[in-house]
Motif scaffolding. Structure first.
Motif, PDB file in Angstrom:
ATOM      1  N   PHE A 111      -4.273   3.902   0.564  1.00 25.12           N
ATOM      2  CA  PHE A 111      -3.202   4.447  -0.277  1.00 25.12           C
ATOM      3  C   PHE A 111      -3.423   5.940  -0.528  1.00 25.12           C
ATOM      4  O   PHE A 111      -2.499   6.751  -0.407  1.00 25.12           O
ATOM      5  CB  PHE A 111      -3.157   3.695  -1.606  1.00 25.12           C
ATOM      6  N   ILE A 120       0.840  -1.199   0.000  1.00 30.08           N
ATOM      7  CA  ILE A 120       0.000   0.000   0.000  1.00 30.08           C
ATOM      8  C   ILE A 120       0.875   1.249   0.000  1.00 30.08           C
ATOM      9  O   ILE A 120       0.633   2.203  -0.734  1.00 30.08           O
ATOM     10  CB  ILE A 120      -0.948   0.006   1.222  1.00 30.08           C
ATOM     11  N   ALA A 151      -7.757  -0.932   0.700  1.00 32.44           N
ATOM     12  CA  ALA A 151      -6.331  -0.671   0.486  1.00 32.44           C
ATOM     13  C   ALA A 151      -6.135   0.542  -0.407  1.00 32.44           C
ATOM     14  O   ALA A 151      -5.254   1.381  -0.169  1.00 32.44           O
ATOM     15  CB  ALA A 151      -5.655  -1.895  -0.114  1.00 32.44           C
TER      16      ALA A 151
END
Length: 305
Positions: free
Chosen positions: A110, A77, A106
């Motif tokens: 991010f 990530i 995820a």
């Protein structure tokens, strides 16, 4: 100086932090990149990887943020560049912070991790570099100190700045990298020597850059620095734009050429203007030389004839 953490005030709100992460060293072979949200390794990214690899140290390697995916692998990530640098250097494992997250979560993480980073200001970068002993930071600090000037460590309101202070950190770094600390010192000395050189805000990036350019273009002004400083000491910088100041200094100091080849070039230029029947004052104005320099050249040309 060490300080304790101090909490800040928050409005009451519901919070679900999720399960705590786990820390572990994972094989790089088990780490993967989800191209649905991860950035490609571009030309700029490769430069970043090379920079990390060139100065690689585990003390600077923060744990890579990963999430489990199918096949016993882990999606990166945050930390793709660090992992690529470690792989390039031949390491097999890296420290990881393992969280539970779906691919959608995820991707959101991010975005949050990369979008909510607090960028370091130039002041913070300079201050940290000084603390770390970085050569560039200590170099510009010394160059400024040698000129009797001070590079600010944090933003200071204009009217509260100490005399001869400047916040042009990145410009000073660029000039020092390209031309050496001596030029930085001389440029700052020249600005500080002006009648209003100690006034707040005078030694700014615009004037430093212009003065450095003048000194580079007129090497004699540096070899004869005492005369240069004396002449600038008669000037209020705030009363001139730097282009006009350059012309004024050239009329007073000459074009700064100091070796015999330079003098030969001056005489050749003066001779050319004489052939065009220009008067000495017109020659001085046209060539931006001191009047006495032109007269000296004329006398020597007559003696050589």
């Amino acid at each position: 100086m060490m300080q304790d953490l101090v909490p800040i005030e928050l409005e009451p709100h519901e919070l679900d932090p999720g399960p705590p992460p786990k820390l572990d060293w994972l094989p790089l072979a088990k780490l993967a990149i989800d191209t649905d949200y991860q950035r490609e390794i571009t030309k700029h990214s490769r430069l970043n990887v090379k920079r990390i690899a060139a100065d690689f140290s585990w003390s600077k390697f923060s744990p890579v943020l990963v999430a489990p995916v199918s096949g016993g692998r882990f999606a990166i990530i945050d930390g793709q560049h660090r992992c690529t640098a470690a792989l390039t250097l031949g390491y097999e494992k890296v420290p990881c912070c393992i969280i539970k997250a779906t691919p959608e979560q995820a991707a959101a993480i991010f975005t949050a991790v990369n979008g909510n980073v607090t960028a370091m200001t130039t002041f913070q970068l300079f201050k940290a570099a000084l603390k770390a002993g970085d050569e560039w930071a200590h170099g510009i600090d010394k160059a400024a100190h040698d000129a009797g000037c001070h590079v600010l460590r944090y933003p200071v309101p204009l009217l509260r700045q100490k005399p001869c202070s400047t916040n042009a950190i990145m410009l000073l770094r660029q000039l020092r990298d390209q031309h050496g600390g001596g030029l930085v010192t001389h440029a700052l000395q020249c600005l500080a020597a002006a009648k209003d050189g100690t006034s707040p805000g005078v030694i700014n990036a615009t004037r430093i850059k212009a003065m450095a350019h003048l000194l580079i273009s007129h090497p004699g002004w540096r070899t004869g620095l005492a005369a240069t400083l004396q002449e600038i000491g008669r000037i209020d910088l705030m009363g001139y734009d730097m282009a006009t100041l350059g012309l004024k200094l050239e009329m007073k100091l000459g074009d700064g050429l100091s070796n015999p080849d330079d003098w030969a070039a001056i005489k050749a230029k003066v001779a050319d203007k004489l052939e065009r029947r220009l008067s000495p004052p017109m020659i001085a104005t046209t060539l931006r030389l001191k009047y006495d320099v032109v007269n000296r050249a004329i006398e020597e040309l007559k003696a050589d004839a």
